[in-house]
Enzyme design. Sequence first.
Site, PDB file in Angstrom:
ATOM      1  N   PHE A 220      27.599  21.279  -5.770  1.00 14.14           N
ATOM      2  CA  PHE A 220      26.989  21.946  -6.913  1.00 14.14           C
ATOM      3  C   PHE A 220      26.327  23.250  -6.476  1.00 14.14           C
ATOM      4  O   PHE A 220      25.633  23.287  -5.447  1.00 14.14           O
ATOM      5  CB  PHE A 220      25.885  21.083  -7.532  1.00 14.14           C
ATOM      6  CG  PHE A 220      26.311  19.748  -8.052  1.00 14.14           C
ATOM      7  CD1 PHE A 220      26.662  19.583  -9.384  1.00 14.14           C
ATOM      8  CD2 PHE A 220      26.314  18.630  -7.223  1.00 14.14           C
ATOM      9  CE1 PHE A 220      27.026  18.329  -9.881  1.00 14.14           C
ATOM     10  CE2 PHE A 220      26.676  17.386  -7.701  1.00 14.14           C
ATOM     11  CZ  PHE A 220      27.033  17.233  -9.037  1.00 14.14           C
ATOM     12  N   ASP A 221      26.499  24.293  -7.259  1.00 13.72           N
ATOM     13  CA  ASP A 221      25.600  25.436  -7.186  1.00 13.72           C
ATOM     14  C   ASP A 221      24.259  24.988  -7.784  1.00 13.72           C
ATOM     15  O   ASP A 221      24.180  23.967  -8.475  1.00 13.72           O
ATOM     16  CB  ASP A 221      26.201  26.602  -7.975  1.00 13.72           C
ATOM     17  CG  ASP A 221      25.315  27.835  -7.967  1.00 13.72           C
ATOM     18  OD1 ASP A 221      24.584  28.043  -6.971  1.00 13.72           O
ATOM     19  OD2 ASP A 221      25.340  28.584  -8.957  1.00 13.72           O
ATOM     20  N   GLY A 222      23.206  25.767  -7.524  1.00 14.00           N
ATOM     21  CA  GLY A 222      21.899  25.396  -8.045  1.00 14.00           C
ATOM     22  C   GLY A 222      21.569  26.037  -9.379  1.00 14.00           C
ATOM     23  O   GLY A 222      21.628  25.400 -10.434  1.00 14.00           O
ATOM     24  N   PHE A 337      31.145  23.028  -8.463  1.00 12.07           N
ATOM     25  CA  PHE A 337      30.707  23.597  -9.733  1.00 12.07           C
ATOM     26  C   PHE A 337      29.876  24.852  -9.490  1.00 12.07           C
ATOM     27  O   PHE A 337      28.930  24.837  -8.697  1.00 12.07           O
ATOM     28  CB  PHE A 337      29.848  22.588 -10.508  1.00 12.07           C
ATOM     29  CG  PHE A 337      30.569  21.331 -10.912  1.00 12.07           C
ATOM     30  CD1 PHE A 337      31.359  21.293 -12.045  1.00 12.07           C
ATOM     31  CD2 PHE A 337      30.441  20.168 -10.151  1.00 12.07           C
ATOM     32  CE1 PHE A 337      32.029  20.137 -12.429  1.00 12.07           C
ATOM     33  CE2 PHE A 337      31.096  19.003 -10.517  1.00 12.07           C
ATOM     34  CZ  PHE A 337      31.889  18.985 -11.650  1.00 12.07           C
TER      35      PHE A 337
END
Length: 377
Positions: A220-222, A337
Amino acid sequence: MQSSGLCSEPSASTAPPSERGQLGARTALVGRACQPRLRKRPGPGNSTLETRLLAPKPQNAVTIAVSSRALFRMDEEQRIYTEQGVEEYVRYQLEHENEPFSPGPAFPFVKALEAVNKRLRELYPDSEDVFDIVLMTNNHAQVGVRLINSINHYDLFIERFCMTGGNSPICYLKAYHTNLYLSADSEKVREAIGEGIAAATIFSPSRDVAVSHNQLRVAFDGDAVLFSDESERIVKAHGLDRFFEHEKTHENKPLAQGPLKGFLEVLGRLQKKFYSKGLRLECPIRTYLVTARSAASSGARALKTLRSWGLETDEALFLAGAPKGPLLEKIRPHIFFDDQMFHVAGAQEMGTVAAHVPYGVSQTPRQITSVKQAPSA
């Protein structure tokens, strides 16, 4: 894109061909369609009993909805629709219904979900807290036979199909308590995001890279993915120096949740089921935070936000603006993502299946959606 959430029929200009089938169809085919699966359970003495493996109730499961073009490659079919029209498209599908589709970008992810389910059922045979995969497609029901044949060909456990004949799938996503929706149709993804459903547009990598068959890996991106786009708005409006100052000042104030926070939450819940059996080091789910933030100047707030939610990722990579593709190549996630297309493209180039989350200030004006806060999973 604002949505009423109703299952209304799209126009010819908005309904993608290989997702849609015939526009005139107004009846959705919703139900179970594939061959029954059997599971072995201990019987009296040393005997083994075979029982039918049933799909869990949607309210008890982690529901992953995938579109037909996400799960399978349908490039030739779409070409026929574009060049020859809907009638020829349907005729071609019917003539080739015994030929399975080739795997699409979401296929390895779905296989990994099923591998996790196998382990969960071994440890918790009576629990329905497993992944439930729903095929969600705008295709006409006549195309369903080829989809069913393809599911059975690859021995996938996908019991629930929604073939909506051109209608919007959004109300069905809500009815199934969907935790994640993956589609090749960016319009449908924006519609889902706008209704508070975790969703992403999935893209095929530029080259094939082998991924784990035994461990589900999700990266995941943040900002604007797990978290809100609050910090990105500061960068856009005032630059990096002001951003670093803002993050230091608000280090102990948790960020608001982003559209995929709930999906990380359910992954964490399933991980704890393995931890409780002493399998932390052998857990078949592994999560990653891969962010452009720098650790020293803005990393603490990200980690403290996750902690405040009672969540964690197995690994956290703070790249300080460096390209994400090379790190993702080493991780080899089943899906990554991100809210920014240039990170998605960089991941694709390195062989990673990447999914775009159309949320936040980094989107073009027509892509920006207001998100209803979904309840915590």
